[in-house]
Scaffold this motif. Structure first.
Motif, PDB file in Angstrom:
ATOM      1  N   ASP A  20      84.841 104.735  33.560  1.00 48.19           N
ATOM      2  CA  ASP A  20      84.365 103.907  34.681  1.00 48.19           C
ATOM      3  C   ASP A  20      85.465 103.803  35.729  1.00 48.19           C
ATOM      4  N   ASN A  46      82.615 103.585  26.406  1.00 45.79           N
ATOM      5  CA  ASN A  46      81.764 104.768  26.511  1.00 45.79           C
ATOM      6  C   ASN A  46      81.966 105.639  25.271  1.00 45.79           C
ATOM      7  N   ARG A  64      82.164 106.983  38.888  1.00 46.66           N
ATOM      8  CA  ARG A  64      82.450 107.198  37.467  1.00 46.66           C
ATOM      9  C   ARG A  64      82.862 108.656  37.299  1.00 46.66           C
ATOM     10  N   ASP A  84      90.807 103.639  28.894  1.00 47.56           N
ATOM     11  CA  ASP A  84      89.891 102.673  29.536  1.00 47.56           C
ATOM     12  C   ASP A  84      90.655 101.430  29.987  1.00 47.56           C
TER      13      ASP A  84
END
Lengths: 156, 156
Positions: free
Chosen positions: B23, B3, B116, B151
């Motif tokens: 996420d 992202n 999210r 992430d």
């Protein structure tokens, strides 16, 4: 005759700058800001009393107090001390329970010259609007009268 | 595909705004910011290791860590937590030992939608110059690579 308090809030920037001289050594002005018993005796306007909830004026310490006026009027304030350097500097956060989530950060510096002390506070707010709201809330009155009370405390 | 990280530093104002989506649920993103063992695993660029000195991520708690690169390269950071609200908000001070006395205040908010999480950080600096210096110091690189590492941690 008291010393003047200068409060500057430049348009378009989220800062407030306060400058005030005291006819006392830096050590005494510092102590009046860090000893909770002394602090409670001068902070805020004359017709308010200050109830200290906690006040650990050391690097990493917390502070919280309630300022009570006539009747049920009560205003809560709290924050943390980022830095406390004896007689020279205090950096702390500040939150008024009337504007929750709008936290400001203030750096207070003390400079002693010939037994007098120049106090300067530089405050930063999360937005220009939050700064403007704090100024509009009457902070100036409380600051100026508080410093007159501090003059009287230091003269004792 | 990671992202995007958006970092905004509007000229003439002492703010930095960072926005990033993850996420993962807010609870997991919050935990990665408040559990010192998890935090040390993702903060900063890949070729640095983070040594936690103290990290008490609760309202009124303190934090301090050292980021070590190749050889003798070491950068220290410290501050206090003004507010820690589980899964929603962290307000904390931040000082880099390469710029002592220049303390910033950051408000991190988490919003979860459909599993999210949108992370937003609003930072305020004591001057526009201090903000410009922080941006020029290469903060962007460390933030973006740190979030890529986050992430990966969240995907485990």
């Amino acid at each position: 005759m008291t010393n003047p308090t200068t409060i500057t809030a430049e348009p378009g920037l989220p800062f407030v700058d306060i400058v005030r001289e005291f006819d006392a050594p830096a050590e005494a002005v510092f102590r009046a800001h860090t000893d909770p018993k002394l602090f409670a005796r001068w902070v805020g306007p004359r017709n308010y009393t200050t109830e200290i909830i906690e006040y650990e004026a050391t690097t990493g310490g917390r502070w919280q107090y309630v300022s009570r006026g006539q009747g049920d009027e009560a205003y809560g304030f709290r924050g943390v001390f980022h830095t406390v350097e004896p007689n020279t500097r205090i950096i702390q956060t500040f939150e008024f329970d009337g504007a929750p989530g709008f936290v400001s950060l203030g750096t207070l510096t003390l400079e002693e010259v010939d037994g007098r002390t120049r106090l300067a506070i530089h405050e930063v707010y999360p937005s220009v609007e939050a700064r403007d709201a704090a100024v509009a809330s009457g902070m100036e009155y409380g600051i100026k009268e508080g410093y007159e009370r501090l003059d009287e405390l230091l003269a004792r």
